[in-house]
Design an enzyme around this catalytic site. Structure first.
Site, PDB file in Angstrom:
ATOM      1  CG  ASP A   1      -2.748  -2.208 -14.966  1.00 50.94           C
ATOM      2  OD1 ASP A   1      -1.957  -2.889 -15.560  1.00 50.94           O
ATOM      3  OD2 ASP A   1      -3.888  -2.211 -15.002  1.00 50.94           O
TER       4      ASP A   1
ATOM      5  CG  ASP B   1      -0.411  -0.361   2.620  1.00 50.75           C
ATOM      6  OD1 ASP B   1       0.694  -0.866   2.434  1.00 50.75           O
ATOM      7  OD2 ASP B   1      -1.177   0.010   3.650  1.00 50.75           O
TER       8      ASP B   1
HETATM    9 MG    MG Z   1      -2.558  -6.545 -15.212  1.00 51.87          MG
END
Ligand code: MG
Ligand code: IPM
Length: 339
Positions: A240, A212
């Site tokens: 991503d 996190d």
């Molecule tokens: Mg992915």
């Protein structure tokens, strides 16, 4: 293996650039291509994704160049598990290598991105991706679902070793990422593996971040990273985000590497099949082209790999103000920059 959606549009551009780069390099290489169809169309027609026989056949190739999989007409997970994950597991793609670089002249959504140039080494055959688990008491209020994360010393160690080796060729900084304050079983296995390998690489500075916290630093201080090593699911999510901060998923390349030499590695853009823009020549083929560069590198053609990377960087540097270009136009422009 173009796959679905924009995969069928970006793969030809990657092959165009790769074959041209080889031609110009003067390397004595001749390609023999095989084509495999792994797609929603095939699944609808035959119920097949990739057969076991095809998986065996794929072993005779030196590399696999993949587009994308997934389609809204197929239940989520069928193509993903039946195609890309079947190859990652079946061909032992232990390391999923995902470079993240903010190229000159390329806009980042961050106001002050600084220099961004790191690679994520994502474990590729374990974690929550193995399909271990199941459902019971289905469709009752007491339904149970388990999705078991599988972590082995063997699988972690080969990934971590790869990451240390990578760091040695770069800025010698390794960040390992997990969530060992909560996932104590897997997290501390990762810790013990990292601690056992680290003494072999005294020149590499090692630090740990919770997953996190890492998402936060990827946004407010991405320059801190050189090599990130992490498990399959954290790696999926972080890459991503890493793609987003370096100018978008249209530029993010990856290699699924068989590091034991028992089968071909697979190279693919990180993006999916993007059904919303498929078939319209709107997709940016750059991620696929950069994946072809990674493939050339792994095939022992570093000069070709560099040339492709250089052509992409030159194109990116001058993209601003060019207006919209079609998928093929971008491919042509990058091919033309090769020389
Ligand atoms: Mg992915
Ligand atoms: C990726 C993709 C895949 C993954 C999907 C398509 C199975 O998101 O390559 O990052 O989750 O690994």
């Amino acid at each position: 293996m173009p796959g679905d959606g924009i995969g069928t549009e970006v793969v030809p551009e990657g092959l165009k650039v790769l074959t041209r780069a080889v031609e110009l390099s003067g390397e004595p290489v001749e390609f023999e291509f095989g084509q495999f169809e792994a797609s929603a169309r095939r699944w609808h027609e035959t119920g097949e994704t990739i057969t076991d026989a095809e998986l065996e056949d794929l072993r005779s190739y030196d590399a696999i160049y993949f587009g994308a999989c997934g389609d809204p007409s197929v239940p989520s997970g069928v193509l993903e598990r039946g195609i890309i994950l079947k190859m990652r597991f079946g061909l032992d793609h232990a390391v999923n290598l995902r470079p993240s670089k903010l190229f000159a002249g390329n806009p980042s959504p961050l106001a002050n991105p600084g220099e961004i140039d790191f690679v994520v080494v994502r474990e590729g055959t374990e974690g929550s991706y193995t399909g271990q688990g199941g459902n019971m008491r289905v469709d009752t209020p007491a339904e149970v679902a388990t999705e078991v994360s599988v972590n082995t010393w063997f699988g972690i160690e080969r990934t971590v070793r790869f990451a240390f080796e990578k760091a040695m060729t770069r800025r010698r900084k390794l960040t390992w990422v997990h969530k060992n304050n909560v996932m104590v079983h897997a997290g501390h296995l990762w810790r013990r593996v990292v601690e056992s390998v680290a003494p072999e690489y005294p020149d590499v500075a090692v630090n740990y971040e919770h997953a996190d916290a890492c998402t936060m630093y990827l946004v407010n201080d991405p320059s801190r990273y050189d090599v990130i090593v992490t498990d399959n699911l954290f790696g999926d999510i972080l890459t991503d985000l890493a793609a987003a901060v370096t100018g978008g998923i249209g530029l993010a390349a990856s290699g699924n590497l068989n590091v034991s030499g028992t089968g071909p590695s697979l190279f693919e853009p990180i993006h999916g099949s993007a059904p919303d823009i498929a078939g319209q020549q709107k997709a940016d083929p750059t991620a696929a082209i950069l994946s072809a560069s990674l493939m050339a590198e792994s095939l022992g053609l570093p000069v070709v790999a560099k040339a492709i990377q250089g052509a992409v960087e030159a194109d990116l540097a001058e993209r601003d103000g060019l207006g919209a270009r079609s998928t093929a136009q971008i491919g042509d422009a990058i091919a033309a920059r090769l020389g």
